[in-house]
Design an enzyme around this catalytic site. Structure first.
Site, PDB file in Angstrom:
ATOM      1  N   HIS A 104       9.259 -18.281  74.398  1.00 41.82           N
ATOM      2  CA  HIS A 104       9.295 -16.914  73.712  1.00 41.82           C
ATOM      3  C   HIS A 104       8.135 -15.232  74.212  1.00 41.82           C
ATOM      4  O   HIS A 104       7.514 -15.846  74.868  1.00 41.82           O
ATOM      5  CB  HIS A 104       9.610 -16.222  72.810  1.00 41.82           C
ATOM      6  CG  HIS A 104      10.114 -17.597  72.180  1.00 41.82           C
ATOM      7  ND1 HIS A 104      11.014 -17.165  70.355  1.00 41.82           N
ATOM      8  CD2 HIS A 104      11.070 -18.687  72.194  1.00 41.82           C
ATOM      9  CE1 HIS A 104      12.121 -17.920  70.281  1.00 41.82           C
ATOM     10  NE2 HIS A 104      12.371 -18.554  70.951  1.00 41.82           N
ATOM     11  N   CYS A 161       6.981 -17.639  66.790  1.00 39.81           N
ATOM     12  CA  CYS A 161       6.465 -16.045  66.901  1.00 39.81           C
ATOM     13  C   CYS A 161       5.519 -15.546  66.018  1.00 39.81           C
ATOM     14  O   CYS A 161       4.345 -14.946  65.939  1.00 39.81           O
ATOM     15  CB  CYS A 161       7.123 -15.186  67.463  1.00 39.81           C
ATOM     16  SG  CYS A 161       7.972 -15.687  69.446  1.00 39.81           S
ATOM     17  N   CYS A 179      10.713 -14.114  65.659  1.00 43.29           N
ATOM     18  CA  CYS A 179      11.214 -15.330  64.497  1.00 43.29           C
ATOM     19  C   CYS A 179      10.211 -16.294  64.260  1.00 43.29           C
ATOM     20  O   CYS A 179       8.651 -15.725  64.431  1.00 43.29           O
ATOM     21  CB  CYS A 179      11.973 -16.779  66.024  1.00 43.29           C
ATOM     22  SG  CYS A 179      10.916 -17.222  66.524  1.00 43.29           S
ATOM     23  N   GLU A 225       6.682 -13.155  72.850  1.00 40.65           N
ATOM     24  CA  GLU A 225       5.550 -12.676  72.208  1.00 40.65           C
ATOM     25  C   GLU A 225       4.521 -13.866  72.536  1.00 40.65           C
ATOM     26  O   GLU A 225       3.749 -13.541  72.486  1.00 40.65           O
ATOM     27  CB  GLU A 225       5.730 -12.574  70.714  1.00 40.65           C
ATOM     28  CG  GLU A 225       6.842 -12.198  70.330  1.00 40.65           C
ATOM     29  CD  GLU A 225       8.380 -12.433  70.217  1.00 40.65           C
ATOM     30  OE1 GLU A 225       9.468 -11.782  69.639  1.00 40.65           O
ATOM     31  OE2 GLU A 225       8.458 -13.466  71.177  1.00 40.65           O
TER      32      GLU A 225
END
Length: 143
Positions: A48, A81, A78, A50
């Site tokens: 992801h 993260c 999410c 992040e």
């Protein structure tokens, strides 16, 4: 946020969900790192924006604690993260679009500000939210 939007565009070009992130140094101006979703490109479910930006910022600083740093991301983090943000000791999270289906920084869950955790970053939401949401809407409409 505009730099994070550029990163999100790179994710879309690679066929991934257009989410981009940057980590700012404690001075609030210096960009330590950037990242965009790379799950499709790498086959890595943890790739992801992040997580990648956090990893790169830690390398740039030479340590895992990102105290004083700010993560700017186009979509609300999410749960994975959000956990990474808490564990990395980021001081501030700035995000654009809310994620009512999987957000963990205030919408569906609020992992980053859970009082049971030892670190709780400040959360600033809605920065350029329309621009961030439009990227996602266009991406999924075209699919």
């Amino acid at each position: 946020m505009r730099l994070a939007l550029v990163e999100a565009g790179r994710a879309a070009e690679g066929g991934d969900v257009p989410v981009g992130a940057v980590v700012l140094a404690p001075d609030g101006r210096t960009v330590l790192s950037a990242g965009h979703n790379e799950r499709e490109a790498t086959g890595d479910p943890t790739a992801h924006a992040e997580v990648l930006a956090i990893r790169r910022a830690a390398v740039a600083l030479g340590e895992w604690r990102l105290s004083g740093c700010t993560l700017v991301v186009t979509l609300e983090p999410c749960t994975m993260c959000a956990g990474a943000l808490v564990q990395s000791r980021v001081d501030r999270v700035v995000y654009g679009a809310r994620d009512d289906k999987a957000g963990a920084a205030g919408s569906l869950w609020d992992v980053v500000r859970d009082r049971r955790l030892n670190h709780r970053p400040e959360v600033i939401e809605g920065v350029l939210a329309d621009d961030c949401a439009r990227l996602l809407t266009d991406f999924f409409r075209d699919r």
